[in-house]
Design an enzyme around this catalytic site. Structure first.
Site, short mmCIF file in Angstrom:
data_model
loop_
_atom_site.label_atom_id
_atom_site.label_comp_id
_atom_site.label_asym_id
_atom_site.label_seq_id
_atom_site.Cartn_x
_atom_site.Cartn_y
_atom_site.Cartn_z
N PRO A 13 20.60 19.84 44.06
CA PRO A 13 20.52 19.48 42.63
C PRO A 13 21.79 18.77 42.20
O PRO A 13 22.89 19.27 42.44
CB PRO A 13 20.38 20.85 41.94
CG PRO A 13 21.00 21.83 42.90
CD PRO A 13 20.74 21.29 44.27
N MET A 14 21.65 17.60 41.60
CA MET A 14 22.82 16.82 41.18
C MET A 14 22.58 16.28 39.78
O MET A 14 21.62 15.56 39.53
CB MET A 14 23.08 15.67 42.17
CG MET A 14 23.52 16.14 43.55
SD MET A 14 23.73 14.79 44.74
CE MET A 14 22.01 14.45 45.17
N LYS A 61 22.35 29.61 44.06
CA LYS A 61 23.25 28.64 44.69
C LYS A 61 24.65 28.92 44.21
O LYS A 61 24.91 28.98 43.00
CB LYS A 61 22.85 27.20 44.35
CG LYS A 61 23.66 26.15 45.12
CD LYS A 61 23.14 24.74 44.86
CE LYS A 61 23.80 23.74 45.79
NZ LYS A 61 25.23 23.55 45.55
N GLY A 102 29.63 18.89 52.62
CA GLY A 102 30.24 18.09 53.68
C GLY A 102 29.31 17.67 54.80
O GLY A 102 29.78 17.23 55.84
N GLY A 162 23.57 16.63 49.72
CA GLY A 162 23.68 16.08 48.38
C GLY A 162 23.82 14.58 48.37
O GLY A 162 22.85 13.83 48.51
N ARG A 163 25.03 14.10 48.25
CA ARG A 163 25.26 12.69 48.00
C ARG A 163 24.80 11.77 49.14
O ARG A 163 24.40 10.63 48.88
CB ARG A 163 26.74 12.46 47.67
CG ARG A 163 26.99 12.75 46.21
CD ARG A 163 28.34 13.30 45.87
NE ARG A 163 28.37 13.62 44.42
CZ ARG A 163 27.83 14.70 43.89
NH1 ARG A 163 27.26 15.60 44.65
NH2 ARG A 163 27.87 14.90 42.58
N GLN A 184 16.20 24.29 39.15
CA GLN A 184 17.48 24.98 39.02
C GLN A 184 17.83 25.12 37.54
O GLN A 184 17.82 24.15 36.79
CB GLN A 184 18.63 24.24 39.72
CG GLN A 184 19.90 25.10 39.69
CD GLN A 184 21.12 24.40 40.26
OE1 GLN A 184 21.62 23.46 39.67
NE2 GLN A 184 21.60 24.89 41.39
N HIS A 215 27.49 26.69 49.07
CA HIS A 215 28.38 25.54 49.19
C HIS A 215 29.68 26.07 49.79
O HIS A 215 30.36 26.90 49.20
CB HIS A 215 28.64 24.93 47.81
CG HIS A 215 29.45 23.67 47.86
ND1 HIS A 215 29.23 22.62 47.00
CD2 HIS A 215 30.45 23.27 48.67
CE1 HIS A 215 30.08 21.64 47.28
NE2 HIS A 215 30.84 22.03 48.28
N CYS A 249 28.31 25.43 39.93
CA CYS A 249 28.82 24.23 39.27
C CYS A 249 30.22 24.48 38.70
O CYS A 249 30.40 25.40 37.88
CB CYS A 249 27.88 23.76 38.17
SG CYS A 249 28.46 22.28 37.31
#
Length: 382
Positions: free
Chosen positions: A15-16, A140, A215, A236-237, A70, A173, A100
């Site tokens: 989730p971003m 998370k 990562g 994620g990214r 989320q 994370h 977050c």
């Protein structure tokens, strides 16, 4: 909603905020059929206060399954109501954000990763969420917060939440969060990755399910994490910025599916139908054409013509009113060989030992405190 009809969350997209919106998820599902998709974090208060306008925040097409909602928040009543309001949309899992580090969330909002400092509340919140949905629930989180970063403190959090709520799935994370005012971007880079904490959790909580996050930037690294025992891997990214390469490999390399043969041109043609059906539907030109094009930038990462196409698109936003017209104006920047090349078969396996050393760095096994074990027995016999 029948979660069992989907393959397990061996691979999921993180989730971003402002990234994994409906537009991105629509595009992503055209590339991968099996990856689990997450919404952006939605504050429980937003869902509650927007009760008359829920489709804008919660609606998604059936094609997006399996999909996880989320939510974030620190008010039990709002978490309960938000969960109830989301039920009719049929999400496959409800996840609570305890990771977050944004100052707006963990600072002024007093939720997100700050909740890791109050595992008792998180356990209560997960009980409330689970009581108001038939979907599985998950958490998370990070591996720690500021100086609360020992392995035993992480285990205390996991033990408390799992023993006092129905939570059986944790997405970890593998960095701690720093709440000293640094940016969310720096919180993804400055705290070191400690994968050894994640793999120690697998050892010390064998009855729980853990997904590793942080990562991980390639399919080979995903497979390496799984080889070392991770139940699931969240990216994620890399799944956003290089979506064609990353997401396009998931179904074959992770789930063993045959190649779909889909091309980028086909993805764009199907996405066009969606984009032109929703542009401006919420008034004030929202979503805008720019909003709808944003998730597509990762389709051509590293390919010839990518930079030229982005510049043409940026210029075309000023005169184009539809997605179709924008693509007609700009797509010639991308060579046909790129547009019509299908997704490759499962890529050749490259040996990656990114996680192997973690097994040599495992902290000592965790033993719950006696009072926590006594409390767990009281719960069992209550």
């Amino acid at each position: 909603m029948v979660v069992e009809q989907y393959l397990p969350p061996w691979f999921s997209v993180a989730p971003m905020m402002e990234w994994t919106d409906n537009h991105y998820r629509t595009m992503a599902r055209l590339v991968t059929k099996h990856a689990w998709l997450y919404t952006e974090m939605l504050a429980a208060e937003t869902i509650v206060y927007q009760e008359k306008n829920l489709d804008r925040f919660l609606a998604f097409s059936p094609d997006q399954h399996p999909i996880v909602l989320q939510i974030g928040g620190n008010n039990l009543e709002n978490l309960a109501k938000a969960t109830r309001l989301a039920n009719s949309y049929g999400y496959d899992e409800i996840n609570l954000n305890c990771g977050c580090p944004s100052p707006k969330v963990a600072g002024h909002g007093c939720f997100g990763v700050r909740l890791m400092l109050d595992p008792k509340f998180v356990a209560e919140a997960m009980c409330v969420i689970a009581a108001n949905t038939d979907a599985p629930v998950s958490v998370k989180c990070r591996i720690g917060v500021d100086d609360h970063d020992s392995y035993n403190q992480l285990c205390d959090f996991i033990y408390k939440v799992s023993s006092e709520s129905p939570t059986r799935h944790f997405i970890i994370h593998s960095r701690k969060a720093l709440l000293n005012g640094i940016s969310p971007a720096d919180n993804r880079k400055i705290p070191p990755l400690k994968y050894e904490y994640f793999y120690a959790l697998l050892r010390d909580f064998p009855d729980l399910r853990f997904t590793i996050n942080g990562g991980i930037n390639s399919i080979d690294e995903v497979r390496a994490a799984q080889k070392e025992g991770a139940h699931g891997v969240m990216v994620g990214r890399a799944a956003y910025h290089n979506s064609w390469s990353m997401l396009g490999s998931v179904d074959t390399a992770i789930y063993g599916a045959p190649p779909s043969g889909v091309t980028r041109r086909q993805v764009l043609e199907k996405y066009q139908v969606y984009a032109d059906s929703v542009i401006g539907m919420y008034g004030n030109s929202k979503p805008s054409l720019r909003d709808l094009v944003k998730p597509l930038y990762g389709l051509f990462w590293g390919e010839p013509g990518n930079g030229v196409w982005k510049r043409k698109a940026d210029s075309a936003f000023h005169q184009c009113k539809t997605f179709k017209s924008l693509m007609e104006e700009t797509i010639m920047a991308i060579p046909d060989s790129v547009l019509d090349s299908p997704l490759a078969d499962s890529p050749s396996i490259i040996h990656v030992d990114k996680f192997a050393d973690s097994k040599n760095l495992l902290p000592l096994p965790y033993t719950p405190k006696e009072e926590e074990q006594e409390q767990e027995q009281e719960l069992l016999y209550a």
